[in-house]
Design an enzyme around this catalytic site. Sequence first.
Site, short mmCIF file in Angstrom:
data_model
loop_
_atom_site.label_atom_id
_atom_site.label_comp_id
_atom_site.label_asym_id
_atom_site.label_seq_id
_atom_site.Cartn_x
_atom_site.Cartn_y
_atom_site.Cartn_z
CG HIS A 49 -1.96 -1.11 1.18
ND1 HIS A 49 -3.12 -1.05 0.44
CD2 HIS A 49 -1.96 -2.32 1.79
CE1 HIS A 49 -3.80 -2.18 0.60
NE2 HIS A 49 -3.11 -2.96 1.40
CG ASN A 126 -7.88 -4.86 0.00
OD1 ASN A 126 -7.17 -3.90 0.28
ND2 ASN A 126 -7.50 -6.10 0.17
CE1 TYR A 340 -2.43 -5.15 7.92
CE2 TYR A 340 -3.09 -2.89 7.55
CZ TYR A 340 -2.98 -4.19 7.10
OH TYR A 340 -3.42 -4.52 5.85
#
EC number: 1.11.1.6
Length: 523
Positions: A49, A126, A340
């Site tokens: 990303h 997404n 993350y």
Amino acid sequence: MTSDVGTAVGDDRNTLSVGPSGPLLVQDTRAAEKLARFDRERIPERVVHARGVGAHGTFVSYGDLSALTSAGFLGGADRETEVFVRFSTVIHSKGSPETLRDPRGFAVKFKIAEEYGGGIWDLVGNNLDVFFIRDQISFPDLIHSLKPDPVTNIQDPNRYFDFFGALGGAATNMLTTLYSDLGIPATLREMNGHSVHAYKFVNSARKVTYVKFEWTSMQGVRNLTTSEAAEIQSKDFNHATRDLYDSIEAGRFPAWELRYQTMSAEQMASADLGFNPLDATKFWPEELAPFVAIGKMTLNRVPDNFFQTTEQSAFNPGAFLPGAIEPSEDKMLQGRLMSYADTQRYRVGTNHAMLPVNRPISPVRAHTQDGEANSGNTKGNFNYGISLTQAAFAPADAARFSTNRVCAVIAQAGIEVTADFRQAGMRWASYSERDQANTVANLAGDLGQVRSDLVRNTVCSHLYKTHPDFGRRVAEAARCDMRVVMGMAARLSDNLPSGDAPGTDDAFDDAVESYEPEVTASA
């Protein structure tokens, strides 16, 4: 003009030196500061990303959802929540074209007002509703296969189709979706977003309802064919960013409706579904779990500084609302909860949540302290949180996690019902003739570059198992042997244990060994 500490700058063009042509003096700390800061302007690029664009906006709820969730910002109509959204491509680098075939990240940071409970909820999804894999342990392998070859630095279909084929069919649903025209959205405004994973709504009575989310574009959905994308890319490889910012600056604020699907715990456990609803490679059919609109998001402001907002924005599925919106047991999601946050601490810094773009608008009350880029949330000498003599911040009982019973053997094992092909077949059958033709051409364009007969035949056998017409058309375009493809497909099952790739039985091995590829000039 001032230095970084606010002192006035008298000359920003000439370094202090011994005469106009003499050596420089160390005491010109302003000049040293300017160069040192310049040398450190870059932070590590996101592994995935990396190419992204962000915008500010608001989310407004449609009604009272308290029967399902204790989330205060969904507890009544017209409750407004500040949001920051980052759209992105997944695989390619920060300066790559926005016309490439790639899933688009659709990350929304809800900054919830204190009157509605406060805090941050990051809904990180997404534009496509399924994913390539179902277990987080394979994520590094997936990304490595899709990234450029470590020797040539060129992305290579031989690598990623080898990986997809070895998965035994798990990626088939995603490939059927990604290689349709959905794989190249025309603009960011004209694409939907999906949570992909299931989450949990928890109400005040601690009742849990499983939920999936979709952002439905109120501009409609529009995609590009491969040739259309190539034409745009030849003229402007920033077209999606330009379109989003131009629209906002012109007052044509893009909007999305947030919709949700629900399943009870009993439905989730039902054997009649034909698939595992916690499997990230599957969508929930709408006839099984209808969509319900929950609110509307509008993007209305372009960030003042790209780096400080879009680049330093730090999204994390682990930023959720305990006791209101919680993660499900989805194996992919569970891995993302940790990875993350770990990535953001490495990439941006320990205190990335203190940066304005990431900081909640409600007060932060914690006993944590120190660390890189700390801007100071704690005061006084009490930083250990549990005390007989000091007033610690009190936990909120409503924010306790929901409870559930877990009765199973601990094991490294895949899910029992993989159902890798059924949904992909449904999706293929739903495509128009034009969409089917484009999907075949798009897939064959990459798969046809693969040198290995085994890889090409394996992938085509997955597509044939999905739908014979689909598999036959791609196989013919990608120079596969239909006899071998059909033999491989005959050995496939929708209920193979995850990880048992085709090719582990004698019949499959015999088919491969007996296959003699036709020698052509191109081969």
